[in-house]
Structures are given as C-alpha cells and as structure tokens.
Design an enzyme around this catalytic site. Structure first.
Site, PDB file in Angstrom:
ATOM      1  N   PHE A   1      39.910  23.853  20.875  1.00 41.86           N
ATOM      2  CA  PHE A   1      40.479  24.384  21.991  1.00 41.86           C
ATOM      3  C   PHE A   1      39.948  25.558  22.468  1.00 41.86           C
ATOM      4  O   PHE A   1      40.020  26.233  23.503  1.00 41.86           O
ATOM      5  CB  PHE A   1      41.893  24.795  21.633  1.00 41.86           C
ATOM      6  CG  PHE A   1      42.081  25.887  20.818  1.00 41.86           C
ATOM      7  CD1 PHE A   1      41.982  27.231  21.263  1.00 41.86           C
ATOM      8  CD2 PHE A   1      41.986  25.752  19.498  1.00 41.86           C
ATOM      9  CE1 PHE A   1      42.010  28.553  20.529  1.00 41.86           C
ATOM     10  CE2 PHE A   1      42.040  26.916  18.544  1.00 41.86           C
ATOM     11  CZ  PHE A   1      42.089  28.274  19.231  1.00 41.86           C
TER      12      PHE A   1
ATOM     13  N   LYS B   1      37.227  13.397  24.870  1.00 45.22           N
ATOM     14  CA  LYS B   1      38.546  13.819  24.587  1.00 45.22           C
ATOM     15  C   LYS B   1      38.610  15.402  24.559  1.00 45.22           C
ATOM     16  O   LYS B   1      38.044  16.082  23.258  1.00 45.22           O
ATOM     17  CB  LYS B   1      38.983  13.279  23.342  1.00 45.22           C
ATOM     18  CG  LYS B   1      40.609  13.337  23.351  1.00 45.22           C
ATOM     19  CD  LYS B   1      41.154  13.412  21.767  1.00 45.22           C
ATOM     20  CE  LYS B   1      41.161  14.483  21.246  1.00 45.22           C
ATOM     21  NZ  LYS B   1      42.017  15.509  21.806  1.00 45.22           N
TER      22      LYS B   1
ATOM     23  N   GLU C   1      43.982  18.934  23.323  1.00 42.56           N
ATOM     24  CA  GLU C   1      45.082  18.695  24.100  1.00 42.56           C
ATOM     25  C   GLU C   1      45.723  19.873  24.554  1.00 42.56           C
ATOM     26  O   GLU C   1      46.822  19.972  25.086  1.00 42.56           O
ATOM     27  CB  GLU C   1      45.974  17.739  23.115  1.00 42.56           C
ATOM     28  CG  GLU C   1      46.538  18.159  21.911  1.00 42.56           C
ATOM     29  CD  GLU C   1      45.460  18.270  20.681  1.00 42.56           C
ATOM     30  OE1 GLU C   1      44.354  18.125  20.907  1.00 42.56           O
ATOM     31  OE2 GLU C   1      46.030  18.239  19.352  1.00 42.56           O
TER      32      GLU C   1
ATOM     33  N   SER D   1      37.953  21.863  13.644  1.00 42.86           N
ATOM     34  CA  SER D   1      38.288  22.324  12.289  1.00 42.86           C
ATOM     35  C   SER D   1      38.092  21.559  11.214  1.00 42.86           C
ATOM     36  O   SER D   1      37.444  20.464  11.469  1.00 42.86           O
ATOM     37  CB  SER D   1      39.774  22.477  12.204  1.00 42.86           C
ATOM     38  OG  SER D   1      40.534  21.202  12.353  1.00 42.86           O
TER      39      SER D   1
ATOM     40  N   CYS E   1      33.913  30.310  16.752  1.00 40.90           N
ATOM     41  CA  CYS E   1      33.441  29.914  15.529  1.00 40.90           C
ATOM     42  C   CYS E   1      32.246  30.830  14.962  1.00 40.90           C
ATOM     43  O   CYS E   1      31.993  30.690  13.928  1.00 40.90           O
ATOM     44  CB  CYS E   1      32.939  28.450  15.653  1.00 40.90           C
ATOM     45  SG  CYS E   1      31.613  28.308  16.528  1.00 40.90           S
TER      46      CYS E   1
ATOM     47  N   GLU F   1      39.547  30.914   7.184  1.00 45.17           N
ATOM     48  CA  GLU F   1      39.098  31.276   8.263  1.00 45.17           C
ATOM     49  C   GLU F   1      40.323  31.675   9.208  1.00 45.17           C
ATOM     50  O   GLU F   1      41.389  30.815   9.372  1.00 45.17           O
ATOM     51  CB  GLU F   1      38.345  30.013   9.116  1.00 45.17           C
ATOM     52  CG  GLU F   1      37.910  30.515  10.625  1.00 45.17           C
ATOM     53  CD  GLU F   1      37.376  29.253  11.383  1.00 45.17           C
ATOM     54  OE1 GLU F   1      37.859  28.099  11.230  1.00 45.17           O
ATOM     55  OE2 GLU F   1      36.428  29.206  12.174  1.00 45.17           O
TER      56      GLU F   1
HETATM   57  P1  NAD Z   1      40.909  21.181  15.570  1.00 43.89           P
HETATM   58  O1  NAD Z   1      40.461  20.326  14.423  1.00 43.89           O
HETATM   59  O2  NAD Z   1      42.626  21.258  15.458  1.00 43.89           O
HETATM   60  O3  NAD Z   1      40.810  20.228  16.855  1.00 43.89           O
HETATM   61  C1  NAD Z   1      39.834  19.556  17.299  1.00 43.89           C
HETATM   62  C2  NAD Z   1      39.777  18.469  17.849  1.00 43.89           C
HETATM   63  O4  NAD Z   1      40.439  17.427  16.857  1.00 43.89           O
HETATM   64  C3  NAD Z   1      40.959  18.277  19.059  1.00 43.89           C
HETATM   65  O5  NAD Z   1      40.712  17.431  19.832  1.00 43.89           O
HETATM   66  C4  NAD Z   1      42.220  17.707  18.273  1.00 43.89           C
HETATM   67  O6  NAD Z   1      42.833  16.670  19.095  1.00 43.89           O
HETATM   68  C5  NAD Z   1      41.559  16.770  17.097  1.00 43.89           C
HETATM   69  N1  NAD Z   1      42.363  16.838  15.660  1.00 43.89           N
HETATM   70  C6  NAD Z   1      42.992  17.998  15.333  1.00 43.89           C
HETATM   71  N2  NAD Z   1      43.611  17.587  14.090  1.00 43.89           N
HETATM   72  C7  NAD Z   1      43.300  16.061  13.951  1.00 43.89           C
HETATM   73  C8  NAD Z   1      43.609  15.417  12.864  1.00 43.89           C
HETATM   74  N3  NAD Z   1      44.524  15.795  11.748  1.00 43.89           N
HETATM   75  N4  NAD Z   1      43.022  14.195  12.869  1.00 43.89           N
HETATM   76  C9  NAD Z   1      42.164  13.945  14.025  1.00 43.89           C
HETATM   77  N5  NAD Z   1      42.107  14.627  15.018  1.00 43.89           N
HETATM   78  C10 NAD Z   1      42.626  15.749  15.035  1.00 43.89           C
HETATM   79  O7  NAD Z   1      40.334  22.488  16.043  1.00 43.89           O
HETATM   80  P2  NAD Z   1      40.732  23.657  16.916  1.00 43.89           P
HETATM   81  O8  NAD Z   1      41.902  24.360  16.268  1.00 43.89           O
HETATM   82  O9  NAD Z   1      40.930  23.155  18.460  1.00 43.89           O
HETATM   83  O10 NAD Z   1      39.535  24.456  17.044  1.00 43.89           O
HETATM   84  C11 NAD Z   1      39.235  25.607  15.969  1.00 43.89           C
HETATM   85  C12 NAD Z   1      38.282  25.146  14.949  1.00 43.89           C
HETATM   86  O11 NAD Z   1      37.055  24.736  15.584  1.00 43.89           O
HETATM   87  C13 NAD Z   1      37.870  26.309  14.102  1.00 43.89           C
HETATM   88  O12 NAD Z   1      37.928  26.056  12.788  1.00 43.89           O
HETATM   89  C14 NAD Z   1      36.443  26.899  14.825  1.00 43.89           C
HETATM   90  O13 NAD Z   1      35.540  27.378  13.734  1.00 43.89           O
HETATM   91  C15 NAD Z   1      35.993  25.417  14.945  1.00 43.89           C
HETATM   92  N6  NAD Z   1      34.780  25.400  15.835  1.00 43.89           N
HETATM   93  C16 NAD Z   1      33.634  25.124  15.339  1.00 43.89           C
HETATM   94  C17 NAD Z   1      32.501  25.247  15.942  1.00 43.89           C
HETATM   95  C18 NAD Z   1      31.057  25.139  15.421  1.00 43.89           C
HETATM   96  O14 NAD Z   1      30.245  24.948  16.364  1.00 43.89           O
HETATM   97  N7  NAD Z   1      30.899  25.000  14.259  1.00 43.89           N
HETATM   98  C19 NAD Z   1      32.454  25.615  17.503  1.00 43.89           C
HETATM   99  C20 NAD Z   1      33.902  25.952  17.931  1.00 43.89           C
HETATM  100  C21 NAD Z   1      34.915  25.771  17.159  1.00 43.89           C
END
Ligand code: NAD
Length: 518
Positions: free
Chosen positions: A171, A195, A198, A248, A303, A403
């Site tokens: 997000f 994708k 959401e 994440s 991140c 984090e």
């Molecule tokens: P998230 O993992 O909750 O969501 C990311 C994607 O994964 C979404 O499209 C979501 O629908 C899907 N998803 C979420 N939970 C899932 C599950 N249990 N099973 C399958 N799919 C699932 O992450 P977020 O909260 O949207 O983003 C924040 C995180 O992203 C932070 O930890 C941040 O550090 C990380 N991030 C990392 C980088 C990098 O390059 N290292 C860059 C940006 C964000």
C-alpha cells in the site's frame, strides 16, 4: 467464454482537490484492454485515512476473472514477444510523457486512498517515472554477447522474455512500486498481471489507462484485485512464470515459498528496520534535518524510512534539538497546504503503532515526544499519529525489534562506531542504513563493514536510481535478482545461447566424429 461474462464499463474517474468526487465508484478490473466491473460478491472498502469516508470499493476478483486476465496475457504474449524492441522503447517514451502529464491526477488519487501529502505523493509518482525513463533504454539493456569461438563458429546469447509475469504490490507506494514492475516487465517483452494493494488501487488504474493510451496493446498489461485468494491464484497458476512482490515479511515469505514450489521465479522485497548512525563530527544541522525528514516523512510508512537512530558518543546530546524539529512538523490531511505528515493507512495501523510506543515505555525507553492521541481539527476521525521519539532504546525491546511503520523514531546510544556497526549487523533486516559524519575514513569503514544492501553517506534514504538496482539484503529480501537496473533485466528475461557454424569452405565429410567436440 469466461471473458464473455465480463461487462465493459465507463473508465472515466475524476479527482477533486476538495471532496473526493469518485467516492461512490467501484474499482474496475483491467482485462484484455477493457475496464470491467467484477461480478464478485466480495468487495473491500477503501477508506480515506484522513476521514474514514469510503473512496471506492475494490472487488476480490472471481476465479473466472483471474483466469480471463491470465488467458488474455497468454494470448497477447504470442505477438508481444515478437514486437520490435524499438516499438517497446517508443511506447515507454510515450508512457513517460503521459505519466508526467498526469502526475497530479495520480498523486491526488494517492492522497485520498493512501493518505500521504500531495507533495510526497508527487514524489511517489516521480520515483516510478524514473523507472519508465530507464526502460526507455531497453534496446541497449536487452543487448546480449557474441564471441567467435572457433573457425566459422559463433556463440551468442539472446535475452528472451519469460512469458506471463505478475506483480503483487504493497500500500505504501501506490505508484512507484507498480512502476518498478510492469514497465520493466513489458519492455523486456513479457505480458503482465498487476495486483495493486487492495488498500489503494487507484494509482495503478490510472497507470493502466495511460499505458493503453501510450500504445500498450490489449492483454499486455492486466490489473486484477483482491487479497489472499488472488495472491494464491497468482502463486499457483501454471501460466504465470515469475512473481515480483513488495510488502510485508509474512506475505513475502508465503509468496516466495508457494511461488517457488510451483517452479516460478520470485523476487520478494520485504520489511526493514533502517538505522542511521550519527557520529559527533557530523554536520549537526544537516544531520538533524535529514533525520527528521527520513524518520517522520510519509508518516514513517516507507520501507526505507530511517526509523532507528544510533547516536555515537557526544552526539546523543543532539536529541533535544531533534525533538524540537519534530514538533514543528505539521500533521494533517495530505491535501492541506503545508502538511508534513498525513495519517496512517488504517485504524489498525494506528493502534499497532500506539501499542508499540507503549511497549517501549513499559520496557524502559524514555518517551521524549509522544504523538499518540493527537486530534487534527477538521479530520477528527483520521488515523493520525504525530512524530514520536523514544530514546535510550535497547535491542531487546519490542519497539526496536518490530518494524513500526509509523512516525516513530527509536533512538539508541553507542560508545563507538564499532558498537553501532555491531548493533546494525545484529539486526535481522538489511534494507538500508546511513551514516552521518565528516570523516571519510569513518564513512569508508562503515561502508565496508556494514552488512546492509543500501548505504547512505550523509544521505538518509539511499534508494538507488533505476540505472542501479534496489539492493536490500538479508531479512529484507528473498530471491537473488533485484528490482530494476541490470538485475531487473535479468529477472524478467532468460538467456538463450546459440552456437552457430557457417563453414566458409568445404571440409571432409567422410567419417562421423563420435568424440565430445573440443
Ligand atoms: P502486505 O504484505 O500487507 O501487502 C502486500 C501485498 O500482499 C498486498 O497486495 C496484499 O494483498 C498481499 N498480502 C497481504 N497479506 C497477505 C497474505 N497473508 N497472503 C498473501 N498475500 C498477502 O504489505 P503492506 O502492509 O501493504 O506494505 C507494507 C510493508 O511493505 C512493510 O513491511 C514495508 O517495509 C514493505 N515494503 C518493502 C519495500 C522494499 O522494497 N523492501 C518497499 C515498500 C514496502
């Protein structure tokens, strides 16, 4: 036949600078060049994090819709893989122009859905735009190698696209991260399914519209929506060759394991805990400015946020001044003029951040600035947390280990640079780090001894420009090919190596050779 059940709808969305005029809209799927309303019964509300108003509703795509997106990408690949690299370059140039032209429209959609400030949202678009600009060099980036290895014999390799590839986005950068993915994927000749998160799919929808206008043929880029079921479909669908994931740890590990088990190439960028080391010889004003911006900007939801400071020796006396700077930052809705920090993405994210702040207090940290419980006039329902500073934090504390992803700076003290390096290398994450110093020797030692993928020297958020790659390491990444840059090209292509013999004169064909050619 599955596609027949998908109804094309009007794609136009307008964005107002005052009231979100698109509130009642549903977010469409983008399949085979058409924006279509999902026939799903499962919808997810996207709420403006500053007001809780519903901005749009996102469908959890049905299995038929997901298959339709995949078959459209498979069909489109047959022609797209044969397209000239110069055609793909020209389309990227057009896309570059259109993103620049529509930057504010994309940025406003980000503010309403994600909450960051308008200026910061423009930066989100701009950092993605730079990847498109890099993709404009695709003819050079796709070049292979050739060597004459024997008389009349040449060996050369050709980079070929993989086929259908998919991107799963977080997000926090609704424009930049889809733009890390689909421009490189399609410029290398793949077709792509994105994708978006959401929680804020609007930016991706505008980008899909712009891609079509730029000349990306139908089926080459598709957008599907949903949560875990959509992700699991992507991990399991045999036609999908590779998955790019950013998000994440929990989701990243799941996608890496499930996708890899199914034979897919997977790159997964995950969580972080980025440390800034402040040496007493640093330029104080520059350092404090950089620290406040990198810890609290985007409400800490980056991140690469510099969420952990290690003050070495006498530098710890600078903390009160940092707190004064933090107090000056304006927390309000991202559309308000002068806003420095917007709200967190959700009430749950706010509760989690507040809980982690309290855990720091309970475990003995000193709360120098408390951003909990702030009320923003006009936005009383927003998920706001103000800048927060926890000092005298120790590595065993939960607020250090987790984090937090909020405007919370945790601060540790160290006696020497070596002690600071030991703390950072002992942390499981390896996304980014920074050192602030005027000593070249100290910076040089830090650079070589630190086990983190992206290092800033007097630069707090060292996200590499796209001619390099985003190179987080250790717990921040799974997979060995990074996003964009040279390794991004490797991720989206496979080598075919040809050994060709074109004899320039007749040779003796009397007897077959059965020995291994040498
Ligand atoms: P998230 O993992 O909750 O969501 C990311 C994607 O994964 C979404 O499209 C979501 O629908 C899907 N998803 C979420 N939970 C899932 C599950 N249990 N099973 C399958 N799919 C699932 O992450 P977020 O909260 O949207 O983003 C924040 C995180 O992203 C932070 O930890 C941040 O550090 C990380 N991030 C990392 C980088 C990098 O390059 N290292 C860059 C940006 C964000």
């Amino acid at each position: 036949s599955t596609r027949a059940s998908i109804r094309p709808v009007n794609v136009s969305r307008t964005f107002s600078t005052t009231v979100p005029a698109f509130q009642a809209h549903t977010t469409k799927l983008y399949i085979n060049g058409e924006f279509v309303e999902s026939s799903t019964k499962k919808w997810i509300d996207v709420r403006n994090p500053a007001t809780q108003e519903v901005v749009t509703r996102v469908p959890e795509a049905t299995p038929e819709e997901l298959r339709a997106a995949t078959s459209s990408a498979q069909e489109a690949f047959k022609e797209w893989r044969k397209s000239s690299v110069l055609t793909r370059q020209r389309i990227m140039m057009e896309l570059q122009y259109l993103i620049r032209k529509h930057t504010d429209r994309i940025a406003k959609s980000i503010v309403y859905e994600q909450g960051k400030t308008l200026t910061d949202a423009r930066g989100d678009v701009f950092r993605g735009l730079q990847v498109v600009e890099h993709a404009c060099s695709i003819p050079t980036l796709m070049m292979g190698e050739k060597l004459t290895v024997a008389k009349d014999m040449d060996t050369y390799n050709i980079r070929e696209p993989l086929g259908v590839v998919a991107g799963i986005c977080p997000f926090n950068f609704p424009a930049m991260i889809p733009l890390w993915m689909f421009p490189m994927a399609i410029a290398t000749g793949n077709t792509c399914i994105i994708k978006p998160s959401e929680k804020d799919p609007g930016a991706t929808m505008i980008l899909a519209e712009l891609a079509a206008e730029a000349g990306v043929p139908k089926g080459v880029l598709n957008v599907v929506h949903g949560a875990v079921d959509t992700v699991n479909y992507i991990c399991d669908e045999p036609a999908i060759q590779a998955i790019s994931f950013v998000g994440s740890d929990q989701a990243g590990r799941h996608i890496y394991e499930r996708g890899s088990r199914n034979g897919k190439r997977v790159q997964a960028n995950m969580g972080a805990k980025n440390h800034g080391v402040i040496l007493p010889d640093a330029n104080k004003q520059h350092t404090l400015n950089q620290l406040a911006g990198a810890a609290f900007g985007a409400a800490g939801q980056r991140c690469m946020a510099l969420s952990t400071a290690i003050f070495v020796g006498e530098a710890q006396h600078w903390l009160p001044e940092l707190v004064e700077r933090a107090k000056e930052l304006k927390v309000t809705c991202g559309m308000e003029p002068g806003a420095d920090l917007g709200p967190l993405i959700s009430p749950q994210a706010k509760q989690r951040a507040e809980r982690l702040i309290q855990s720091g207090v309970d475990q003995g940290a000193k709360l120098l600035l408390d951003g909990r419980g702030i009320v923003v006039p006009g936005y009383e329902k927003g998920n706001f947390v103000g800048p927060t500073v926890l000092a005298e934090v120790k590595p065993h504390m939960e607020c250090y280990k987790e984090e937090i992803f909020a405007p919370v700076l945790v601060s540790l003290n160290a006696e020497t640079l070596d002690d600071a390096i030991e703390i950072i290398n002992g942390n499981p994450y390896g996304n980014g780090t920074a050192i602030f110093t005027t000593s070249g020797a100290a910076a040089r030692r830090f650079e070589s001894e630190i086990d983190v993928g992206q290092v800033g020297i007097n630069v707090p958020i060292p996200v590499p420009l796209p001619m390099f790659s985003f190179t987080g390491t250790r717990g921040s990444i799974l997979g060995d090919l990074n996003f964009y840059g040279k390794t991004g090209i490797l991720f989206y292509t496979k080598f075919k190596t040809v050994t060709a013999l074109w004899r320039s004169e007749d040779v003796d064909h009397a007897k077959s050779s059965v020995n291994m050619p040498t």
